[in-house]
Design a protein around this motif. Structure first.
Motif, mmCIF file in Angstrom:
data_model
loop_
_atom_site.group_PDB
_atom_site.id
_atom_site.type_symbol
_atom_site.label_atom_id
_atom_site.label_comp_id
_atom_site.label_asym_id
_atom_site.label_seq_id
_atom_site.Cartn_x
_atom_site.Cartn_y
_atom_site.Cartn_z
ATOM 1 N N THR A 105 69.394 51.238 17.747
ATOM 2 C CA THR A 105 69.476 52.043 19.145
ATOM 3 C C THR A 105 68.007 51.817 19.931
ATOM 4 O O THR A 105 67.578 52.644 19.374
ATOM 5 N N CYS A 106 68.201 50.764 21.357
ATOM 6 C CA CYS A 106 66.261 51.101 21.587
ATOM 7 C C CYS A 106 66.779 50.165 22.875
ATOM 8 O O CYS A 106 67.282 50.090 23.996
ATOM 9 N N ASP A 107 65.452 51.243 23.824
ATOM 10 C CA ASP A 107 65.217 50.867 25.012
ATOM 11 C C ASP A 107 64.649 49.703 24.444
ATOM 12 O O ASP A 107 63.864 49.572 24.497
ATOM 13 N N LEU A 108 64.159 48.865 26.225
ATOM 14 C CA LEU A 108 62.822 47.813 26.609
ATOM 15 C C LEU A 108 62.313 47.898 27.898
ATOM 16 O O LEU A 108 63.520 48.715 28.232
ATOM 17 N N TRP A 109 60.884 48.267 27.541
ATOM 18 C CA TRP A 109 60.067 48.275 29.320
ATOM 19 C C TRP A 109 59.324 47.041 29.437
ATOM 20 O O TRP A 109 58.956 46.041 28.105
ATOM 21 N N LEU A 110 59.981 46.552 30.249
ATOM 22 C CA LEU A 110 59.500 45.387 30.499
ATOM 23 C C LEU A 110 58.232 44.685 31.754
ATOM 24 O O LEU A 110 58.488 45.962 32.907
ATOM 25 N N ALA A 126 65.771 25.792 38.609
ATOM 26 C CA ALA A 126 65.943 25.921 37.793
ATOM 27 C C ALA A 126 66.098 27.829 37.413
ATOM 28 O O ALA A 126 64.637 27.905 38.138
ATOM 29 N N VAL A 127 67.183 28.162 37.015
ATOM 30 C CA VAL A 127 67.522 29.108 37.167
ATOM 31 C C VAL A 127 66.464 29.822 35.685
ATOM 32 O O VAL A 127 66.314 31.364 35.352
ATOM 33 N N VAL A 128 66.292 29.129 33.927
ATOM 34 C CA VAL A 128 65.821 29.605 33.113
ATOM 35 C C VAL A 128 64.890 28.018 32.974
ATOM 36 O O VAL A 128 64.356 27.702 33.607
ATOM 37 N N LYS A 129 63.762 28.279 32.262
ATOM 38 C CA LYS A 129 62.903 27.888 31.321
ATOM 39 C C LYS A 129 63.597 26.303 31.098
ATOM 40 O O LYS A 129 64.471 26.465 29.416
ATOM 41 N N ASP A 158 61.842 37.178 28.009
ATOM 42 C CA ASP A 158 63.938 36.371 27.704
ATOM 43 C C ASP A 158 64.082 37.248 26.666
ATOM 44 O O ASP A 158 64.447 36.797 26.475
ATOM 45 N N ILE A 159 65.719 37.526 27.816
ATOM 46 C CA ILE A 159 66.156 38.764 26.963
ATOM 47 C C ILE A 159 68.013 38.483 28.107
ATOM 48 O O ILE A 159 67.865 37.773 28.743
ATOM 49 N N ALA A 160 68.000 38.711 26.303
ATOM 50 C CA ALA A 160 69.994 38.720 26.276
ATOM 51 C C ALA A 160 70.633 39.857 26.202
ATOM 52 O O ALA A 160 70.234 40.277 25.121
ATOM 53 N N VAL A 161 71.956 40.557 26.510
ATOM 54 C CA VAL A 161 72.778 41.310 25.922
ATOM 55 C C VAL A 161 73.855 41.199 25.862
ATOM 56 O O VAL A 161 74.424 40.251 27.067
ATOM 57 N N PHE A 162 74.378 41.085 24.773
ATOM 58 C CA PHE A 162 75.620 40.467 24.667
ATOM 59 C C PHE A 162 76.595 41.704 24.558
ATOM 60 O O PHE A 162 76.425 43.022 23.738
ATOM 61 N N ASP A 163 78.031 41.735 24.430
ATOM 62 C CA ASP A 163 78.987 42.181 24.455
ATOM 63 C C ASP A 163 79.390 41.711 22.862
ATOM 64 O O ASP A 163 80.846 41.031 23.502
ATOM 65 N N LEU A 164 79.572 42.300 22.344
ATOM 66 C CA LEU A 164 80.156 41.891 21.273
ATOM 67 C C LEU A 164 82.187 42.616 20.709
ATOM 68 O O LEU A 164 81.815 42.547 19.812
ATOM 69 N N ASN A 165 81.840 43.498 21.919
ATOM 70 C CA ASN A 165 83.423 44.132 21.232
ATOM 71 C C ASN A 165 84.537 43.841 21.826
ATOM 72 O O ASN A 165 85.943 43.519 21.304
ATOM 73 N N HIS A 166 84.856 43.530 23.264
ATOM 74 C CA HIS A 166 85.974 42.888 24.236
ATOM 75 C C HIS A 166 86.134 41.269 23.372
ATOM 76 O O HIS A 166 85.306 40.452 23.920
ATOM 77 N N GLY A 211 61.585 38.898 32.589
ATOM 78 C CA GLY A 211 61.558 40.200 33.091
ATOM 79 C C GLY A 211 63.303 40.022 34.336
ATOM 80 O O GLY A 211 62.841 41.033 34.695
ATOM 81 N N GLN A 212 62.643 38.853 34.824
ATOM 82 C CA GLN A 212 63.792 39.327 36.362
ATOM 83 C C GLN A 212 65.844 38.802 35.831
ATOM 84 O O GLN A 212 65.654 37.303 34.867
ATOM 85 N N LEU A 213 66.448 39.113 35.920
ATOM 86 C CA LEU A 213 67.799 39.373 35.923
ATOM 87 C C LEU A 213 68.133 38.225 36.505
ATOM 88 O O LEU A 213 67.736 38.025 37.886
ATOM 89 N N VAL A 214 68.601 36.932 35.930
ATOM 90 C CA VAL A 214 69.080 35.642 36.612
ATOM 91 C C VAL A 214 71.014 35.269 35.853
ATOM 92 O O VAL A 214 71.136 34.549 36.852
ATOM 93 N N TYR A 215 70.740 36.316 35.378
ATOM 94 C CA TYR A 215 72.412 36.291 35.449
ATOM 95 C C TYR A 215 73.395 37.596 34.911
ATOM 96 O O TYR A 215 72.749 37.907 34.133
ATOM 97 N N ASN A 216 73.940 38.708 35.315
ATOM 98 C CA ASN A 216 74.723 39.878 35.422
ATOM 99 C C ASN A 216 76.515 39.449 35.986
ATOM 100 O O ASN A 216 76.611 38.753 36.286
ATOM 101 N N LYS A 217 76.907 39.583 34.485
ATOM 102 C CA LYS A 217 78.573 39.497 34.300
ATOM 103 C C LYS A 217 78.439 39.701 35.702
ATOM 104 O O LYS A 217 80.216 39.771 36.077
ATOM 105 N N GLU A 218 78.537 41.621 36.112
ATOM 106 C CA GLU A 218 78.961 42.290 37.188
ATOM 107 C C GLU A 218 79.439 41.814 37.954
ATOM 108 O O GLU A 218 79.693 41.943 39.015
ATOM 109 N N ASP A 219 78.507 40.970 38.585
ATOM 110 C CA ASP A 219 77.873 39.989 39.786
ATOM 111 C C ASP A 219 78.914 39.064 39.886
ATOM 112 O O ASP A 219 79.704 38.413 39.209
#
Length: 426
Positions: free
Chosen positions: A19-24, A116-119, A376-384, A418-426
């Motif tokens: 477990t960890c936090d990321l500071w951008l 483009a929203v990604v590189k 450049d970071i991704a967050v994945f849900d491995l459980n659902h 460091g900029q949020l370009v995709y959020n599943k909750e949106d």
């Protein structure tokens, strides 16, 4: 701008999670730790004990713009990439017009810069109009920002042309990326030659169509010293000759696509265009060779070959449909579900093949969670668990046989610089 991504889990080198936090801050990863509570951040995102990885890197996508915007656009294709956890993609040059001059190449780069929203790294073609024998101005295109050189979609048919292209690419310190297909061995084929092609009464594509041209090119690559990269390897013979070339010291790298790792021709239930891709789905021995090739390092990385098409043109028979399958939004979920959940691959290996290695082999400064590197970071849900739903795709293309398949590993958030370009909750 200071951003905190908190309560996430990252994979360590021994395939453990911590477990960890990321500071951008200012588009880079400024800190990785467990307690930044004494600091003040402009924005915070809760990763909810889900997996944080470096943004995925895809060295093989088709964004279709200019020329084929009914299939895909740079804007929609890059949104699809972000939805799949990709933060860097490399776009093929089979466009209209083909970006085979500096002027036409610059026109594509202007769209990328605007939409483009990604590189997005843009490939330049090896030859003018892709099918000619006239080499492009490699030096000029490199200066304009070309990522590498490829005629993806068609193989370079003449050995002499390929030799000269490799020689010049080596001199310019650029990679030559090959779609390998000897058209003299195609015989009108539309799917892998075997029992299923016979059952469906469709002309088959020999494995040698791919592997024979790879063998030719590997000899030329050894002669010229170029970095030679093989697109979407699909046959056991191809794996064998690449393995032998690596042992001989040839500078060769290779990619494999998720659909070739998961599907074989025996999975094709009917004569329908969603199952038509190039190279085609092969046999069970080929699939096993691809998996073993990844595991032993013969194949370096996983790339999607995201190839969107219009619905009507794919919703027909093999004989009439174009080749191609979309993959940006499904790749990680499919690989995680079918290989990590079953114990065939480790999560560390998958991140390596989908982020670290593709960046590494092409010299890109992305693909790792390292302090000082781009955020450049991704967050994945491995459980659902959910089912692949093409109605939710960001891509204009829905041409995939994976619709309805149950998967885990959905992307929750994607950050680029460091900029949020995709959020599943949106």
């Amino acid at each position: 701008m200071k951003t905190l991504i908190k309560n996430g889990k990252i994979v360590t080198k021994d395939n453990q999670t911590t477990t960890c936090d990321l500071w951008l801050e200012d588009s880079i990863i400024a800190g990785i730790g467990k307690d930044f509570s004494s600091m003040t951040f402009d924005q915070e995102y809760d990763a909810k004990n889900q997996l944080i990885t470096p943004g995925l890197v895809d060295v093989h996508v088709h964004l279709r713009e200019p020329g084929f915007t009914y299939k895909e656009t740079i804007k929609d294709g890059s949104k699809a990439a972000a939805r799949g956890g990709y933060t860097t993609v490399c776009a093929m040059p089979n466009l209209n017009p083909v970006p085979d001059t500096v002027e036409k190449f610059n026109d594509v780069m202007a769209i990328i810069e605007k939409d483009a929203v990604v590189k997005v790294h843009q490939y330049a073609p090896i030859t003018e109009e892709l099918r000619s024998e006239v080499l492009t101005d490699q030096k000029g295109l490199k200066t304009a920002g070309a990522f590498a050189f490829t005629n993806d979609g068609v193989g370079v048919q003449t050995a002499g042309t390929m030799y000269l292209a490799m020689k010049e690419a080596a001199e310019n310190n650029m990679a030559l990326v090959a779609h390998t297909e000897d058209e003299s061995l195609l015989f009108g084929g539309v799917m892998h030659k075997g029992k299923i092609s016979e059952k469906l009464d469709l002309p088959g594509i020999l494995s040698a169509t791919e592997s024979s041209q790879i063998a030719r090119d590997l000899i030329l690559a050894e002669e010229t010293g170029v970095h030679y990269h093989v697109c979407h390897v699909s046959t056991k013979e191809s794996v064998r000759v690449i393995r032998d070339a690596k042992k001989a010291g040839v500078h060769v790298t290779a990619e494999v696509s998720p659909h070739h790792l998961i599907l074989i021709d025996e999975n094709i239930p009917e004569d329908h265009g969603y199952w038509k891709m190039n190279p085609p789905l092969r046999g069970s021995e080929d699939r096993e060779a691809l998996i073993e090739g990844l595991l032993d390092g013969t194949i370096d990385c996983i790339a999607t070959d995201h190839a969107p098409h219009g619905f009507e043109e794919k919703n027909q028979s093999f004989l009439k449909s174009p080749f191609g399958i979309v993959g940006s939004e499904t790749a990680f979920q499919l690989i995680y579900t079918h290989f990590v959940e079953t114990g065939r691959f480790t999560l560390e290996q998958v991140i390596d093949w989908m982020a670290v290695k593709p960046a590494e082999i092409f010299g890109m400064t992305v693909g790792t969670l390292t302090i000082g590197q781009p955020a450049d970071i991704a967050v994945f849900d491995l459980n659902h668990e959910e089912k692949i739903d093409d109605k939710k795709f960001a891509s204009l293309g829905v041409n995939t046989p994976f619709t309805g398949w149950p998967v885990k590993g959905a992307t929750l958030m994607t950050f680029v610089d460091g900029q949020l370009v995709y959020n599943k909750e949106d």
